[in-house]
Design a protein around this motif. Structure first.
Motif, PDB file in Angstrom:
ATOM      1  N   TYR A  16      -5.803  -3.266  -4.426  1.00 57.58           N
ATOM      2  CA  TYR A  16      -6.865  -2.618  -3.397  1.00 57.58           C
ATOM      3  C   TYR A  16      -6.251  -1.723  -2.337  1.00 57.58           C
ATOM      4  O   TYR A  16      -5.723  -2.434  -1.478  1.00 57.58           O
ATOM      5  CB  TYR A  16      -7.946  -3.548  -2.823  1.00 57.58           C
ATOM      6  CG  TYR A  16      -8.748  -4.253  -3.681  1.00 57.58           C
ATOM      7  CD1 TYR A  16     -10.030  -3.709  -4.161  1.00 57.58           C
ATOM      8  CD2 TYR A  16      -8.417  -5.409  -4.311  1.00 57.58           C
ATOM      9  CE1 TYR A  16     -10.692  -4.323  -5.173  1.00 57.58           C
ATOM     10  CE2 TYR A  16      -9.099  -6.147  -5.251  1.00 57.58           C
ATOM     11  CZ  TYR A  16     -10.099  -5.600  -5.747  1.00 57.58           C
ATOM     12  OH  TYR A  16     -11.057  -6.166  -6.710  1.00 57.58           O
ATOM     13  N   GLU A  17      -6.449  -0.314  -2.419  1.00 56.78           N
ATOM     14  CA  GLU A  17      -5.581   0.501  -1.673  1.00 56.78           C
ATOM     15  C   GLU A  17      -6.072   0.422  -0.161  1.00 56.78           C
ATOM     16  O   GLU A  17      -5.216   0.560   0.762  1.00 56.78           O
ATOM     17  CB  GLU A  17      -6.202   1.949  -1.982  1.00 56.78           C
ATOM     18  CG  GLU A  17      -5.789   2.297  -3.587  1.00 56.78           C
ATOM     19  CD  GLU A  17      -4.163   2.659  -3.590  1.00 56.78           C
ATOM     20  OE1 GLU A  17      -3.817   3.187  -2.969  1.00 56.78           O
ATOM     21  OE2 GLU A  17      -3.686   2.243  -4.731  1.00 56.78           O
ATOM     22  N   LYS A  18      -7.342  -0.008   0.359  1.00 51.42           N
ATOM     23  CA  LYS A  18      -7.587   0.034   1.484  1.00 51.42           C
ATOM     24  C   LYS A  18      -7.408  -1.256   2.212  1.00 51.42           C
ATOM     25  O   LYS A  18      -7.770  -1.388   3.594  1.00 51.42           O
ATOM     26  CB  LYS A  18      -9.190   0.581   1.763  1.00 51.42           C
ATOM     27  CG  LYS A  18      -9.551   1.889   1.275  1.00 51.42           C
ATOM     28  CD  LYS A  18     -10.836   2.445   1.541  1.00 51.42           C
ATOM     29  CE  LYS A  18     -11.116   4.009   1.219  1.00 51.42           C
ATOM     30  NZ  LYS A  18     -12.437   4.405   1.356  1.00 51.42           N
ATOM     31  N   ASN A  24      -5.124  -8.359   0.024  1.00 49.87           N
ATOM     32  CA  ASN A  24      -5.166  -8.432  -1.312  1.00 49.87           C
ATOM     33  C   ASN A  24      -4.731  -9.711  -1.907  1.00 49.87           C
ATOM     34  O   ASN A  24      -5.749 -10.061  -2.885  1.00 49.87           O
ATOM     35  CB  ASN A  24      -4.047  -7.296  -1.893  1.00 49.87           C
ATOM     36  CG  ASN A  24      -4.615  -5.959  -2.032  1.00 49.87           C
ATOM     37  OD1 ASN A  24      -5.171  -5.351  -3.102  1.00 49.87           O
ATOM     38  ND2 ASN A  24      -4.641  -4.953  -1.232  1.00 49.87           N
ATOM     39  N   ARG A  55      -1.659  -1.338   5.125  1.00 49.41           N
ATOM     40  CA  ARG A  55      -2.710  -1.138   3.780  1.00 49.41           C
ATOM     41  C   ARG A  55      -1.803  -0.710   2.678  1.00 49.41           C
ATOM     42  O   ARG A  55      -0.848   0.177   2.803  1.00 49.41           O
ATOM     43  CB  ARG A  55      -3.585   0.028   4.181  1.00 49.41           C
ATOM     44  CG  ARG A  55      -4.814  -0.322   5.110  1.00 49.41           C
ATOM     45  CD  ARG A  55      -5.636   0.815   5.289  1.00 49.41           C
ATOM     46  NE  ARG A  55      -6.719   0.354   6.372  1.00 49.41           N
ATOM     47  CZ  ARG A  55      -7.753   0.989   6.691  1.00 49.41           C
ATOM     48  NH1 ARG A  55      -7.759   2.171   6.015  1.00 49.41           N
ATOM     49  NH2 ARG A  55      -8.581   0.547   7.634  1.00 49.41           N
ATOM     50  N   VAL A  56      -2.115  -1.238   1.427  1.00 50.99           N
ATOM     51  CA  VAL A  56      -1.680  -0.933   0.229  1.00 50.99           C
ATOM     52  C   VAL A  56      -1.357   0.577  -0.444  1.00 50.99           C
ATOM     53  O   VAL A  56      -0.299   1.111  -0.861  1.00 50.99           O
ATOM     54  CB  VAL A  56      -1.894  -1.771  -0.947  1.00 50.99           C
ATOM     55  CG1 VAL A  56      -1.344  -1.666  -2.168  1.00 50.99           C
ATOM     56  CG2 VAL A  56      -1.947  -3.083  -0.698  1.00 50.99           C
ATOM     57  N   GLY A  57      -2.477   1.365   0.251  1.00 47.15           N
ATOM     58  CA  GLY A  57      -2.223   2.777   0.028  1.00 47.15           C
ATOM     59  C   GLY A  57      -0.927   3.366   0.393  1.00 47.15           C
ATOM     60  O   GLY A  57      -0.718   4.529  -0.005  1.00 47.15           O
ATOM     61  N   ARG A  58      -0.328   2.791   1.574  1.00 47.62           N
ATOM     62  CA  ARG A  58       0.670   3.529   2.033  1.00 47.62           C
ATOM     63  C   ARG A  58       2.073   2.717   1.357  1.00 47.62           C
ATOM     64  O   ARG A  58       3.144   3.501   1.694  1.00 47.62           O
ATOM     65  CB  ARG A  58       0.756   3.121   3.664  1.00 47.62           C
ATOM     66  CG  ARG A  58      -0.456   3.837   4.331  1.00 47.62           C
ATOM     67  CD  ARG A  58      -0.387   3.456   5.758  1.00 47.62           C
ATOM     68  NE  ARG A  58       1.032   3.624   6.252  1.00 47.62           N
ATOM     69  CZ  ARG A  58       1.247   3.572   7.753  1.00 47.62           C
ATOM     70  NH1 ARG A  58       0.584   2.453   8.547  1.00 47.62           N
ATOM     71  NH2 ARG A  58       2.558   3.903   8.178  1.00 47.62           N
ATOM     72  N   ARG A  64       4.638  -1.889  -4.344  1.00 46.90           N
ATOM     73  CA  ARG A  64       3.467  -2.319  -5.126  1.00 46.90           C
ATOM     74  C   ARG A  64       4.052  -2.969  -6.327  1.00 46.90           C
ATOM     75  O   ARG A  64       3.098  -4.116  -6.684  1.00 46.90           O
ATOM     76  CB  ARG A  64       2.761  -0.907  -5.898  1.00 46.90           C
ATOM     77  CG  ARG A  64       2.203   0.076  -4.688  1.00 46.90           C
ATOM     78  CD  ARG A  64       1.681   1.578  -5.279  1.00 46.90           C
ATOM     79  NE  ARG A  64       1.115   2.090  -4.327  1.00 46.90           N
ATOM     80  CZ  ARG A  64      -0.124   2.551  -4.484  1.00 46.90           C
ATOM     81  NH1 ARG A  64      -1.053   1.861  -5.062  1.00 46.90           N
ATOM     82  NH2 ARG A  64      -0.593   3.283  -3.405  1.00 46.90           N
ATOM     83  N   GLY A 188       2.719   9.316  -1.870  1.00 46.84           N
ATOM     84  CA  GLY A 188       2.657   8.422  -0.860  1.00 46.84           C
ATOM     85  C   GLY A 188       3.996   8.219  -0.220  1.00 46.84           C
ATOM     86  O   GLY A 188       4.821   9.198   0.112  1.00 46.84           O
TER      87      GLY A 188
END
Length: 234
Positions: A16-18, A24, A55-58, A64, A188
């Protein structure tokens, strides 16, 4: 019960990116009735304690992958399946990955790894099965597999190859049809290309060689306008 003791981490973990790394893991753990390990303890074990609230999006690709391992380890599996964990990683992250996998194995968790980074496979495996087009061509410990003639032909390259010479001198056109200068690109926080210089002239055939995850596809995406570079010109 048997399948509850198996952990799986895929090449591209569905995260979950956000949400942060810790969020997570706590969300994933909440889906299971079985007792799970402490997410913060596992994040520290894979070197992500300082990024627990990020946040995982970064996250970079390597981060990851490690978070995917942590998620797969939450429910204390006896067997861990990993699908191409080194895909898209640079040499430094791949080395760290190998060390991490050895660390996991020392906790008495069995690992089954699907991977085609031969350097990684040879350096960490106790036993190897080699497939070529769906057919098993060799198996055994790394020292045995490394010298197998079929394996060398399929994956490592054969010796004694003699190239064919040109029938005449090739003369390139004067002007380049493609000119790439100081090209740098990333996904990213994960750098993929750095300082690429490339020139292709009229009538010239140029090949791009590199291991899996070295950046070949990213280069093609940048050259065709499908991915924006961080720096440089095409």
């Amino acid at each position: 019960d048997f399948y509850e003791r198996i952990g799986v981490s895929f090449e591209f973990p569905n995260l979950y990116e956000k949400l942060t790394a810790e969020e997570n893991l706590r969300y994933y753990a909440a889906l299971y009735a079985a007792p799970s390990r402490d997410p913060m303890e596992l994040l520290a074990a894979v070197g992500l304690a300082d990024e627990a609230q990020v946040r995982v999006g970064r996250f970079s690709k390597g981060m990851r992958v490690r978070l995917g391992f942590v998620r797969a380890l939450l429910n204390r599996p006896d067997l861990l399946f990993l699908d191409e964990p080194a895909a898209g990683l640079g040499s430094r992250d791949t080395k760290k990955l190998g060390q991490l996998l050895k660390q996991i194995a020392r906790t008495s968790i069995a690992l089954v790894i699907v991977e085609h980074d031969m350097g990684l496979v040879m350096s960490i495996s106790d036993y190897i099965h080699v497939l070529d087009a769906g057919r098993r061509i060799a198996d055994g410990p790394p020292a045995k597999v490394r010298v197998n003639a079929d394996v060398r032909k399929a994956y490592l390259g054969e010796s004694g190859f003699t190239g064919r010479g040109r029938s005449g001198q090739w003369l390139p056109g004067k002007d380049a049809v493609l000119d790439v200068r100081d090209l740098t690109a990333s996904y990213g926080a994960a750098p993929v290309l750095e300082g690429i210089e490339l020139s292709v002239r009229d009538g010239e055939m140029v090949a791009v060689l590199g291991a899996n995850g070295a950046g070949k596809s990213t280069l093609m995406r940048v050259l065709t306008g499908l991915h924006s570079p961080d720096r440089g010109s095409v």
